[in-house]
Design an enzyme around this catalytic site. Sequence first.
Site, PDB file in Angstrom:
ATOM      1  N   LYS A 182       0.782  -1.229   0.006  1.00 50.70           N
ATOM      2  CA  LYS A 182      -0.124  -0.035  -0.065  1.00 50.70           C
ATOM      3  C   LYS A 182       0.891   1.160   0.188  1.00 50.70           C
ATOM      4  O   LYS A 182       1.556   1.372   1.032  1.00 50.70           O
ATOM      5  CB  LYS A 182      -0.948  -0.006   1.276  1.00 50.70           C
ATOM      6  CG  LYS A 182      -1.856   1.382   1.142  1.00 50.70           C
ATOM      7  CD  LYS A 182      -2.586   1.457   2.485  1.00 50.70           C
ATOM      8  CE  LYS A 182      -1.971   2.355   3.358  1.00 50.70           C
ATOM      9  NZ  LYS A 182      -1.724   3.781   2.972  1.00 50.70           N
ATOM     10  N   SER A 235       5.250   6.531  10.653  1.00 55.60           N
ATOM     11  CA  SER A 235       5.602   7.075  11.985  1.00 55.60           C
ATOM     12  C   SER A 235       5.681   6.249  13.162  1.00 55.60           C
ATOM     13  O   SER A 235       5.159   4.969  13.021  1.00 55.60           O
ATOM     14  CB  SER A 235       4.203   7.845  12.234  1.00 55.60           C
ATOM     15  OG  SER A 235       3.226   7.269  12.402  1.00 55.60           O
ATOM     16  N   GLU A 256      10.389   0.645  10.289  1.00 55.34           N
ATOM     17  CA  GLU A 256      11.213   1.735  10.087  1.00 55.34           C
ATOM     18  C   GLU A 256      10.684   3.121  10.285  1.00 55.34           C
ATOM     19  O   GLU A 256       9.621   3.134   9.586  1.00 55.34           O
ATOM     20  CB  GLU A 256      12.131   1.667   8.641  1.00 55.34           C
ATOM     21  CG  GLU A 256      13.240   2.354   8.678  1.00 55.34           C
ATOM     22  CD  GLU A 256      13.129   3.833   8.274  1.00 55.34           C
ATOM     23  OE1 GLU A 256      13.223   4.622   9.156  1.00 55.34           O
ATOM     24  OE2 GLU A 256      13.106   4.145   6.951  1.00 55.34           O
ATOM     25  N   CYS A 290      13.115  10.565   7.679  1.00 56.21           N
ATOM     26  CA  CYS A 290      13.265  10.102   8.886  1.00 56.21           C
ATOM     27  C   CYS A 290      14.456  10.137   9.333  1.00 56.21           C
ATOM     28  O   CYS A 290      14.586  10.200  10.848  1.00 56.21           O
ATOM     29  CB  CYS A 290      12.566   8.383   8.998  1.00 56.21           C
ATOM     30  SG  CYS A 290      13.251   7.550   7.522  1.00 56.21           S
ATOM     31  N   GLU A 387       9.822  14.765  16.549  1.00 56.45           N
ATOM     32  CA  GLU A 387      10.070  14.848  15.090  1.00 56.45           C
ATOM     33  C   GLU A 387       9.319  15.791  14.307  1.00 56.45           C
ATOM     34  O   GLU A 387       7.886  15.599  14.292  1.00 56.45           O
ATOM     35  CB  GLU A 387       9.937  13.375  14.405  1.00 56.45           C
ATOM     36  CG  GLU A 387      10.283  13.253  13.053  1.00 56.45           C
ATOM     37  CD  GLU A 387      10.127  11.712  12.455  1.00 56.45           C
ATOM     38  OE1 GLU A 387       9.282  11.056  12.876  1.00 56.45           O
ATOM     39  OE2 GLU A 387      11.091  11.441  11.819  1.00 56.45           O
TER      40      GLU A 387
END
Lengths: 476, 301, 315
Positions: A182, A235, A256, A290, A387
Amino acid sequence: MSAFEYAPAPESRSIVNLQSSYGLFIDGEFVDGDDRRKTISPATEEVLAEVTWAGTADVDRAVKAARRAYTKVWGPMPGAERAKYLFRIARIIAERSRELAVLESLNNGKPIKESRDVDVPLASAHFFYYAGWADKLPYAGFGADPRPLGVAGQVIPWNFPLLMLAWKIAPALAAGNTVVLKPAETTPLTALLFAEICQQADLPPGVVNIVTGAGETGAAIVNHPDVDKVAFTGSTEVGRIIARAVAGTSKKVTLELGGKAANIVFEDAAIDQAVEGIVNGIFFNQGHVCCAGSRLLVQESVADQLLESLKRRMATLRVGDPLDKNTDIGAINSAEQLSRIKTLADVGEGEGADRWSPPCQLPDRGFWFAPTIFTGVSQAHRIAREEIFGPVLSVLTFRTPAEAVEKANNTPYGLSAGIWTEKGSRILAIADQLRAGVVWANTFNKFDPTSPFGGYKESGYGREGGRHGLEAYLAQ
Amino acid sequence: MPSKKKDSAPKSAEAAAAAVPEEPQRTRLAVRKTYKLYVGGAFPRSESGRTYVVADSKGNFVANAAQASRKDARDAVLAARAAFGKWSGATAYNRGQVVYRVAEMLESRRDEFVSLEVPAAEVDAAVDRLVWYAGWTDKIAQVLGGANPVAGPYFNLSSPEPSGIVAIVAPRKPTLLGLVSVIAPVIATGNTCIVISDAPRVAITLAEVLATSDLPGGVVNILTGSAAEIGPWLASHADVNGVDLTGLADAKLAVTLEQAAAETLKRVRRPAAALDWSGDPGLVPMTAFLETKTVWHPKGL
Amino acid sequence: MTATMTPLSEVTRSDAALRMFLHGLPGVDQVGAQARAAALGTRSIKTTAKAWAIDLSIRMVDLTTLEGADTPGKVRALCAKARQPDPSDPGCPPVAAICVYPAMVPVAAEALRGSGIHLASVATAFPSGQAPLSVKLDDTRAAVAAGADEIDMVISRGAFLAGRYLEVFEEIAAVKEACGDAHLKVILETGELVTYDNVRRASWLAMLAGGDFIKTSTGKVQPAATLPVTLIMLEAVRDFLAATGRKVGVKPAGGIRTTKDAIKYLVMVNETVGDGWLDPDWFRFGASTLLNDLLMQRTKLATGHYAGPDYFTLD
C-alpha cells in the site's frame, strides 16, 4: 535581488501520461473499486487523478492473489528466474526514469533534481542489487536452504514513494515472497506506474499487488490472517499500533520509524562541508526524511561562526516549483503535514527559541514552508525532542565530546546521526558511542542498496538494504 | 531470615538427612542456603519482604525463596542499565574470557547442580553451551558485519551492536540448560539482562556462579518469582530494549507481554513451540538482540 | 575564521607562525567539496539568465596565448579579437584582458591602446617558477615597464610543498612590490598542489602576501582549473574578506572550453560569494578557445539556430 537571476527552468510534464482515474493492481490487472478519491499536486493543489481506496474485501482479494502466486508460481520458481524478472524491473525503471521522476515530483512536491538524481536512480539500483541475490540466498548467511516467508504485507510512506516501494518489494521478491503493498494516501501515483512496469516486465500476476488507500487499508493488510510478514515505514505512532496488532501472531515484522538525528559538528570540522552536510541533512526533501539531521549539535567554540555560514548558505536555497530544475526545496507534501510543521514551529517560538528563515517568497497556492532554523534551543524544548518532519532545524550547543554524545543519545529515537570532525580517532570513538543505526561521518543522507538502513530503540527494528535486508524476508 | 515459616516446615530434605542414624550423639545441623535475588552483583532480599516455598521433586520443603516484586524489577533495570555501558564497551575478547570463566565456574559446581536435581548431562550441556558462546563473542561481528561496497567514494561498514537491556523469561525446563541458553547469547553480545525464573534454587545457584566469574555486577540480574507478576512491569518498562519470551509457556501471558513491549518498540523474541534446547541454537538467540550500525565516511585526499 | 582571532601581521612573522596559521585553517573534505561543486554544476541556466551569463563571461575572459610559437602577428590578431569578439555584432562586449608572455607585451600594448582592455603578462619564470628571485623580479619589472597592467606570477610550488611557506610568502610580496601599480594575480598551479587543503593554504598565503587575484593554473599542467578547486578558492576570498576587509579576485584558468563550463563557474560564484564577484574586476576566465564557444552560444540564443564554427574568427 541577485544580479544573476536564474530564469525558470521547468522540466516538461508532457512525458507523464496521467489517467483520469486508477484502479487497484490485483493479480496482474487494474481492477476498479467503489471508493474513489482525488490525489493532488501539493505544489498547486491541482487534482492529478482519482485513485481507488481499497476496502477490506479488496485487500483480501489482493492477499489471495499473492498467496496463489506464491504457492503456484513465485515460490517454486528457481531463484535465477526470479532474478531475471527483478533485473528487468530495474532496467525498466531506468528506461522510464524521467517519467517516474516527473510524476514523483508532481504527486509528492519534491524537487525534480532530487527525484531525478536520487529517488529514481536509487530505486532502480535497489532492484538491480536484490535481483542478484535471488539465486544466491544460500550464501547470504541465513542457513543453507533459506525459505521465503510467504505473503508480505507492506505499507510505505509518502516521503520517498517509489524508493520506499523499491526498498520493500525488491528484497521481498528476491527472497521468494509475493507482496501486497500500500502506497501512502497522498502519493499513490508512482506505485501505480510501477504496477504498469510490472506488466511490462511480464511479472507473473499476483506477485506484486498494489492497493491504494489510507490507514484503514493499511490496517486491513497488517491484520490479514494470511499475511506472513509485515513491513512498515512511517511514524513511530503507527509502528506501535502495528507492533501491538501482530502480538501473538506468527507474523514477522520490520518497522522503520521516526527519528530525531543529531548532527554533531566539532570545532575542528571542515566547516564548509559541514555546512553543506547540515543543509543536506535537514533541507533535503523538505526535511521529510526520517533520518533527517534535525538536531544540530555544534561545539560552542565555533557556534557563531558556523551559524553565520549556515545562514548565508540558507539564503541561497531556492524554494518553489518542484518541477523547476533549480529548485532546492519543494512543496510540503500535504496540508495536514504543513499544519503539523507550523504547529511545532510555533511551539518552538513559544518555548523561547530564536526562529530564523532567509527571505524567500513562497507561492500562493499549495503547501509551503520556508527553511527555518531555531537557535538557542535546549534539550527541554519540544522542538529538540519531537520529530517535525519538515525543513526545520533545531540548533543546540555542546562543550565536550562526552556532552555531545550524551545529548545525541538523549532521545527515544535512534535512527541516524552525523559527526563532523577532521580527527579520525574521534570519529571512530563517537561513532561507537552513538545509539543509532546509521552514522554519517563527514557526510550525511547517503543511501545505497548495499548499505543496511534502520534504527535503534523507537526508530524501529530490522534493516533494509544490503545482505542484512534479506533477513526480514527469510524464515530462520 | 527469609521467612518465619522456616521452622514450621514439616519434612525438609535436611531434616530427612539428619534422621539417618549414623552418629546419633553428634548430629550436625546443616547450614542452609538462603535463596535471595541477584541484582547488581549483590544478593538482596526482595524489597517486598515476600518469600515463597520451594519444594524438591518429592514435595519436600527445601527453601523459602525470595519472591521478587515490581520494585525489585525496577531496581534490576537500574542495575542492568548501569552495567550496560562498560559491558557493551568491553572488548569482545574480554567478554569471551568472562563467559568462558562462567563455564569454568559452572563446571566446578557440577555436583551442586546435580544435588539440585539437575541431570548431570544437562549440567555438562550447560557448560558446553557457555563455552560455545564464549567463543562467539569475538566472531559474531565478523559473521554479521562487514564492509558494504557502496557506489561512491565512501568507506561503509556495518557492525552488530547490542540492543541494550533485555528482559528474559527463563524456560521452566530444562532448568539449567534453558537458563544458560537464554542468558549466554544475550550477554555474549554485550547486552545486559534481567531474568525472571521460578526455579529459584537453580537460578540463584547459577547467580553464584556468575558472581564468582568476573562478570561485572548488573550484567545479569535474576529475579525469582512470577513472570505473570513481574513480566508486565519489565515488558512495559521504558528503559528495557528487548524481551525474550522464548521460555514462556503461558501463551496468553506472552501476548500480553508482547503488546506491552510494543509501546516502546522493544525487540521481542516470541515463545518457541517445542524448542529443542539441546540442539544447535543457531544465530537467532544472538541476532534477536543485536542492532546493525552502519558507519559511512568519505574517502578523499 | 581563525584569522579574525589572530592579527594577520603576526602570522607572517616567521615560518613557524605561518605554518601554524595555515595549518590551523579549517580542513577541506575532498568528497564533500566535489559533491558541492557537482551539485552547483546541475543548475539549469536558460533563456534570459543564459544570455546575461554569456555576456558576462565574455567580459570576464582573459584571452590568452602562451606559446613558444607566439609572434607579433599572432598577438595582434588576438588583440583585434579582444576588442571586437564578434565582428558581425557590435553589441557583443569586449573581453577583459589579453594575456601574453613578457616578450609580447610591447606588441599587445600597442594593439590594445585606447581599448580599455587590460594587458596581462605572465612573469616570474612562467610556468615552472624555477628561477632565482632576482630573475623573477626583473621579469616582472620588464613586463610592467613594457605596458602590462596585470601580472600573472607563479608561486614556487617546490618551496610550498617543501613547507617553506615564508619563502613563498616573501617572494609573492617582493613581486607585488615590483608590480608597482599593476595588479598581481598569483597562480597557485593547483594541479601540482594536489590536495584541496593545500589549495586553501596557498590561497591564504597568496592573499596574505598581497596578491590582488588568486589564479588556479598556468594551463601547462593537468589538471588545470576545476570547479571544486575554484570553489575552495572562492571560499578563501570570501573568508579573507571577512577576516581582513580586503577583497581579492579569482581566476580559474585552463581547461574551460565551453559556455556550459563557464556558466557553471558563474553559478558557483553567485552561490558561494555572491554578486560582489560577478564582475570582471573580481572574476576572470583564463582561456583561449572558450571565447568562440561563448560567441556561438550567444548567436544561437539570438537567432534560435545552432551556430557553426566557420562563422567565427579563428585567432
